[in-house]
Design an enzyme around this catalytic site. Structure first.
Site, PDB file in Angstrom:
ATOM      1  N   GLY A  60      96.983 -50.912-103.908  1.00 34.75           N
ATOM      2  CA  GLY A  60      96.212 -49.997-103.274  1.00 34.75           C
ATOM      3  C   GLY A  60      95.108 -49.940-102.428  1.00 34.75           C
ATOM      4  N   GLN A  65      88.279 -45.819 -98.511  1.00 37.30           N
ATOM      5  CA  GLN A  65      87.566 -47.046 -98.116  1.00 37.30           C
ATOM      6  C   GLN A  65      88.152 -47.773 -96.565  1.00 37.30           C
ATOM      7  OE1 GLN A  65      90.874 -48.770-101.268  1.00 37.30           O
ATOM      8  NE2 GLN A  65      89.076 -50.738-101.354  1.00 37.30           N
ATOM      9  N   CYS A 114      88.391 -55.165-106.490  1.00 33.69           N
ATOM     10  CA  CYS A 114      88.619 -53.946-104.462  1.00 33.69           C
ATOM     11  C   CYS A 114      87.781 -54.616-103.506  1.00 33.69           C
ATOM     12  CB  CYS A 114      87.149 -53.198-105.458  1.00 33.69           C
ATOM     13  SG  CYS A 114      87.369 -52.103-103.887  1.00 33.69           S
ATOM     14  N   LEU A 115      89.197 -53.982-102.819  1.00 26.32           N
ATOM     15  CA  LEU A 115      88.662 -54.815-101.499  1.00 26.32           C
ATOM     16  C   LEU A 115      87.673 -54.111-100.671  1.00 26.32           C
ATOM     17  CD1 LEU A 115      92.018 -54.299 -99.858  1.00 26.32           C
ATOM     18  CD2 LEU A 115      91.565 -56.859-100.449  1.00 26.32           C
ATOM     19  N   HIS A 157      92.873 -47.068-110.506  1.00 25.18           N
ATOM     20  CA  HIS A 157      92.143 -46.833-109.126  1.00 25.18           C
ATOM     21  C   HIS A 157      91.765 -46.149-108.033  1.00 25.18           C
ATOM     22  CE1 HIS A 157      90.121 -51.323-107.559  1.00 25.18           C
ATOM     23  NE2 HIS A 157      90.222 -50.721-106.001  1.00 25.18           N
ATOM     24  N   GLU A 158      93.180 -45.950-107.608  1.00 29.08           N
ATOM     25  CA  GLU A 158      92.829 -45.829-106.625  1.00 29.08           C
ATOM     26  C   GLU A 158      91.618 -43.914-106.825  1.00 29.08           C
ATOM     27  OE1 GLU A 158      93.707 -49.231-105.250  1.00 29.08           O
ATOM     28  OE2 GLU A 158      92.879 -47.350-104.080  1.00 29.08           O
ATOM     29  N   HIS A 161      88.740 -43.661-106.179  1.00 31.16           N
ATOM     30  CA  HIS A 161      87.612 -44.069-105.027  1.00 31.16           C
ATOM     31  C   HIS A 161      88.023 -43.261-104.478  1.00 31.16           C
ATOM     32  CE1 HIS A 161      87.329 -49.063-104.000  1.00 31.16           C
ATOM     33  NE2 HIS A 161      88.438 -48.547-104.720  1.00 31.16           N
TER      34      HIS A 161
HETATM   35  O1  LIG Z   1      91.561 -49.869-103.544  1.00 31.18           O
HETATM   36  C1  LIG Z   1      92.161 -50.942-104.186  1.00 31.18           C
HETATM   37  N1  LIG Z   1      91.909 -52.039-103.278  1.00 31.18           N
HETATM   38  O2  LIG Z   1      90.452 -52.867-103.149  1.00 31.18           O
HETATM   39  C2  LIG Z   1      92.478 -53.303-103.082  1.00 31.18           C
HETATM   40  C3  LIG Z   1      92.312 -53.963-103.656  1.00 31.18           C
HETATM   41  N2  LIG Z   1      92.172 -54.262-105.067  1.00 31.18           N
HETATM   42  C4  LIG Z   1      94.127 -54.654-106.300  1.00 31.18           C
HETATM   43  O3  LIG Z   1      94.748 -54.200-105.391  1.00 31.18           O
HETATM   44  C5  LIG Z   1      93.178 -54.269-107.308  1.00 31.18           C
HETATM   45  C6  LIG Z   1      93.881 -55.687-108.004  1.00 31.18           C
HETATM   46  C7  LIG Z   1      93.658 -55.549-109.154  1.00 31.18           C
HETATM   47  C8  LIG Z   1      93.457 -54.393-109.896  1.00 31.18           C
HETATM   48  C9  LIG Z   1      93.501 -52.951-109.608  1.00 31.18           C
HETATM   49 CL1  LIG Z   1      94.076 -51.464-110.448  1.00 31.18          CL
HETATM   50  C10 LIG Z   1      93.612 -53.473-108.092  1.00 31.18           C
HETATM   51 CL2  LIG Z   1      93.970 -51.682-106.931  1.00 31.18          CL
HETATM   52 NI    NI Z   2      89.610 -50.874-104.422  1.00 31.56          NI
END
Ligand SMILES: O=CN(O)CCNC(=O)c1cccc(Cl)c1Cl
Ligand code: NI
Length: 187
Positions: A60, A65, A114-115, A157-158, A161
């Site tokens: 996501g 971001q 999270c990136l 999660h998104e 943000h």
């Molecule tokens: O906001 C998006 N990111 O930060 C991208 C990187 N994280 C992931 O892809 C990720 C990894 C684990 C659990 C969830 Cl729920 C997510 Cl979303």
């Molecule tokens: Ni994230």
């Protein structure tokens, strides 16, 4: 093309802002941004592309971001069933809104990443197991979908943000691996 250089990291104030709704139907600029966000996720999940472009994997991405404080998210969650190679959930959501959610809670067994966070933050991130989300698609059509388990976790999660919330805000500080009774652990 979006690369890791475009992603802001924790400490950058935009990550803690509440993002602005976008005009509907989405502008050509916002449609293009959504397409680039999906392409980034696909690239990040392609071993060759990810290596070539030095991308961390993601399922996501939220516009904040990219230091773009707009309520736009992209999700590209690969299918877990190899028989069904098409992505389980792949879409760009404009002005997404959680309309309702289950009392039942869930978390990912291996936590979240999270990136925008260049460190491991261990601990369970407890979220709603099922959510009903409304959003506008790139054509300006209002959509309403029900999500559960991994898809629901990713979209939460998104959307976090968009509200300046980071995944580790949900982790129990006293005992990160503490789990209330009845929370579904998704492996
Ligand atoms: O906001 C998006 N990111 O930060 C991208 C990187 N994280 C992931 O892809 C990720 C990894 C684990 C659990 C969830 Cl729920 C997510 Cl979303
Ligand atoms: Ni994230």
């Amino acid at each position: 093309m979006i690369t890791m250089d475009d992603i802001i990291r924790e400490g950058h104030p935009t990550l803690r802002e509440v993002a602005q709704e976008v005009p509907i139907p989405p502008s050509a600029e916002d449609v293009k941004l959504g397409e680039e966000m999906i392409q980034f996720l696909k690239n990040s999940q392609d071993p060759e592309k990810a290596e070539e472009l030095h991308l961390r994997g993601g399922v996501g991405l939220a516009a904040p971001q990219l230091d773009i404080s707009k309520r736009i998210i992209a999700v590209h969650v690969p299918s877990i069933d190899p028989e069904k190679p098409e992505a389980e959930l792949s879409t760009v959501m404009y002005n997404p809104k959680i309309l309702s959610h289950s009392v039942q809670q869930a978390c990912l067994g291996e936590g979240e990443g999270c990136l925008s966070v260049d460190r491991e933050v261990p601990g369970y991130v407890v979220r709603a197991a099922r959510i009903t989300v409304s959003y506008f698609d790139k054509d300006g059509n209002k959509q309403k979908i029900r999500l559960k388990n991994y898809d629901a976790i990713v979209v939460q999660h998104e959307i976090d943000h968009l509200n300046g919330v980071m995944f580790y805000d949900h982790i129990n500080e006293q005992n990160p691996l503490h789990l209330e009774d009845g929370v579904l652990v998704i492996e």
